[in-house]
Design a protein around this motif. Structure first.
Motif, mmCIF file in Angstrom:
data_model
loop_
_atom_site.group_PDB
_atom_site.id
_atom_site.type_symbol
_atom_site.label_atom_id
_atom_site.label_comp_id
_atom_site.label_asym_id
_atom_site.label_seq_id
_atom_site.Cartn_x
_atom_site.Cartn_y
_atom_site.Cartn_z
ATOM 1 N N PHE A 159 1.895 1.698 -3.446
ATOM 2 C CA PHE A 159 0.723 2.167 -4.193
ATOM 3 C C PHE A 159 0.599 3.685 -4.065
ATOM 4 O O PHE A 159 0.356 4.387 -5.041
ATOM 5 C CB PHE A 159 -0.525 1.474 -3.639
ATOM 6 C CG PHE A 159 -1.807 1.844 -4.327
ATOM 7 C CD1 PHE A 159 -2.114 1.315 -5.570
ATOM 8 C CD2 PHE A 159 -2.697 2.720 -3.736
ATOM 9 C CE1 PHE A 159 -3.294 1.651 -6.202
ATOM 10 C CE2 PHE A 159 -3.875 3.058 -4.360
ATOM 11 C CZ PHE A 159 -4.183 2.526 -5.598
ATOM 12 N N ASP A 160 0.811 4.180 -2.836
ATOM 13 C CA ASP A 160 0.727 5.618 -2.606
ATOM 14 C C ASP A 160 1.808 6.377 -3.370
ATOM 15 O O ASP A 160 1.597 7.485 -3.840
ATOM 16 C CB ASP A 160 0.852 5.923 -1.114
ATOM 17 C CG ASP A 160 -0.456 5.683 -0.389
ATOM 18 O OD1 ASP A 160 -1.343 5.065 -1.009
ATOM 19 O OD2 ASP A 160 -0.580 6.100 0.766
ATOM 20 N N VAL A 216 1.164 5.163 -7.625
ATOM 21 C CA VAL A 216 -0.101 5.305 -8.339
ATOM 22 C C VAL A 216 -0.783 6.627 -8.010
ATOM 23 O O VAL A 216 -1.019 7.455 -8.885
ATOM 24 C CB VAL A 216 -1.053 4.133 -8.044
ATOM 25 C CG1 VAL A 216 -2.348 4.298 -8.814
ATOM 26 C CG2 VAL A 216 -0.395 2.821 -8.413
ATOM 27 N N THR A 239 0.838 -1.203 0.000
ATOM 28 C CA THR A 239 0.000 0.000 0.000
ATOM 29 C C THR A 239 0.876 1.258 0.000
ATOM 30 O O THR A 239 0.532 2.258 -0.621
ATOM 31 C CB THR A 239 -0.936 0.052 1.220
ATOM 32 O OG1 THR A 239 -0.151 0.194 2.408
ATOM 33 C CG2 THR A 239 -1.803 -1.169 1.315
ATOM 34 N N PHE A 269 -4.310 4.763 -1.181
ATOM 35 C CA PHE A 269 -5.013 3.691 -0.493
ATOM 36 C C PHE A 269 -6.156 4.237 0.359
ATOM 37 O O PHE A 269 -7.272 3.726 0.322
ATOM 38 C CB PHE A 269 -4.042 2.874 0.371
ATOM 39 C CG PHE A 269 -4.638 1.578 0.811
ATOM 40 C CD1 PHE A 269 -4.539 0.456 0.017
ATOM 41 C CD2 PHE A 269 -5.342 1.490 1.999
ATOM 42 C CE1 PHE A 269 -5.118 -0.735 0.400
ATOM 43 C CE2 PHE A 269 -5.930 0.299 2.387
ATOM 44 C CZ PHE A 269 -5.812 -0.812 1.585
#
Lengths: 191, 328
Positions: free
Chosen positions: B223-224, B227, B220, B232
């Motif tokens: 992901f932060d 993306v 996560t 998240f």
């Protein structure tokens, strides 16, 4: 895409997903022999209630409660368990006290309440391994039992006999001096 | 003189420091409580001499720090657990998401547990996603991660700030509930960052190593970074989805005072949740982090008691655009 095709597509992916999840469940089917913390018995009910907060482990003074990773399937990820041979439950009942969810019921720290409500499993003696049955007086399991003469009694040459009141705490299994252990707790939960 | 006039004076701008204090306290408590737990087990074992040097050090430190306050180490159990579910001086408090998960997994109400979520529930109805901004131990790490992203950006590394659909998290919540019913087990504990952080700290300190959840949490964080900014929390977190829904008609919300706004857009830049305070768009996502209040040079943002956001009030009255429109 036509509507009928779309519905077919939806139905087939749904079915596929269902089958796949069944496969995942089968692949991760339980293969470990473990006990749940004292007071909890029915595995399905336990899993549906436990939120995996870990407070039972944090309150266990004996550090007997450990937590599953993925070895017992994704459904029991992060749920508490006890392997008595490593560290057995001393029946202090603190985990039930702190459990907020009712997965581990609150049971009084008192012999009668424990005998009536705790059913983690039941000890079973392997007479081929047990020293006392081989003529070498031992009796360690009997001395380790917190419910002596109620859950376990010894006969001739300190040969142990497990009685119906055994709650399955596993202190006998923990203390057994034979390797592998001659007395084991068979879990009560249907896992 | 001109500068002195512009110097903002609102007390509310200190709330962001208070929030950091709160986050730091919660996070450090999660760590401290586990050393207390270790100390309690050492005491229960009555075997100080058999402890390893490290264990002795932990035992001594905790004993020195706590002995002035409690006689029996057992009394230290008054504070136990984590933000997912904890005990605070006899009061059991649980995350509303855990209660919702259990209701769906067991398809029944277990009242003693449902009631433990009452206090957070009421607070969320009044304050919206305040938990996400003020308490969540994962937010502590995510915000530091966001600072890291800013540094990486400065260093010229690509940090993605894509915008996704906010509604994804409601799908995650719904799917999680359906899976909870299907598997008959509470699924959220494994994908909900604050629950993971609390648990993994416990595993790391008391059980000798991180578990599977730590890997998920690292993902996560990536992901932060790769993306979307705070992606998240904004797009995936099922707890965030639940709190957004509960906080839909929250009573206390941040609003823009159009008369003192100068359209500088600092609020929009500082908002990690990608909201649009400049256009009066806070919506369900605002986690009351008050970063926009702290950064506003003209004190145009403040808390108000209201059930709804304002519609776009037009450009700020101290800004160029408004002046042009009204002079021309």
């Amino acid at each position: 895409m036509k509507r009928r095709n779309f519905i077919k597509y939806l139905a087939s992916t749904g079915l596929l997903g269902y089958v796949a999840s069944g496969g995942v469940q089968a692949a991760f089917a339980p293969s470990v022999r473990y006990l749940r913390p004292p007071g909890s018995h029915d595995e399905a009910k336990f899993l549906s209630k436990c939120i995996r907060c870990g407070k039972c482990g944090e309150s266990c003074p004996n550090r007997a409660i450990k937590f599953f990773s993925t070895e017992n399937g994704i459904t029991s990820l992060d749920t508490p368990f006890i392997i008595p041979r490593e560290q057995a439950c001393i029946l202090c009942m603190k985990c039930g006290d702190v459990c907020p969810t009712g997965a581990i019921p609150k049971i009084e720290h008192e012999a009668n309440a424990i005998m009536n409500d705790v059913q983690m499993g039941r000890a079973r003696v392997d007479t081929h391994l047990c020293l006392s049955y081989q003529g070498k007086t031992c009796g360690v399991c009997y001395r380790a039992c917190p419910l002596q003469d109620v859950a376990i009694r010894v006969g001739m040459l300190e040969q142990p006999h497990v009685l119906d009141k055994c709650v399955g705490c596993g202190l006998c299994e923990r203390s057994c001096i034979q390797i592998p252990q001659a007395i084991r707790v068979i879990p009560e939960h249907k896992g | 003189m001109e500068n002195e006039k512009l110097e903002p004076s609102s007390k509310l701008r200190h709330l962001n420091k208070l929030r950091w204090l709160s986050l730091t306290i919660v996070f450090s408590m999660l760590i401290i409580l586990l050393f207390v737990h270790l100390y309690q087990t050492y005491e229960a074992a009555h075997a100080y001499d058999l402890l390893t040097p490290t264990e002795k050090m932990i035992s001594d430190t905790v004993e020195t720090l706590t002995s002035p306050f409690v006689k029996d180490p057992e009394e230290l159990s008054v504070i136990k657990g984590n933000t997912w579910s904890g005990t605070f001086f006899g009061l059991k408090i649980s995350d509303p998401l855990s209660v919702l998960g259990q209701i769906f997994a067991s398809l029944s109400f277990y009242w003693p547990f449902v009631l433990t979520a009452l206090i957070p529930l009421i607070a969320t109805l009044l304050l919206g996603r305040f938990y996400c901004g003020w308490i969540c131990p994962a937010t502590f790490i995510y915000e530091l991660n966001d600072n890291l992203a800013a540094w990486l950006r400065k260093a010229g590394l690509p940090v993605s700030r894509r915008k996704l659909d906010r509604r994804i998290k409601y799908v995650v919540l719904a799917v999680g509930l359906v899976l909870s019913v299907y598997f008959g087990t509470v699924m959220f504990g494994s994908i909900y960052p604050p629950a993971i952080v609390g648990r993994e700290i416990y595993y790391a300190i008391a059980l000798g190593g991180f578990g599977a959840g730590a890997v998920f949490f690292l993902l996560t964080l990536l992901f932060d970074l790769m993306v979307s900014r705070r992606g998240f929390c904004r797009y995936v977190c099922p707890g965030g989805a639940l709190y957004s829904l509960l906080g839909r008609y929250r009573l206390f919300r941040i609003k823009r005072n159009v008369a003192t706004c100068n359209d500088c857009a600092k609020c929009n830049v500082v908002c990690q949740f990608g909201l649009d305070p400049l256009q009066d768009d806070f919506g369900m996502e605002c986690n009351n982090c008050t970063a926009c209040i702290a950064v506003c040079p003209t004190d145009a943002l403040s808390f108000t008691v209201s059930m709804h956001d304002n519609k776009y009030q037009g450009p700020g009255h101290l800004g160029h655009k408004y002046r042009k429109e009204n002079e021309g």
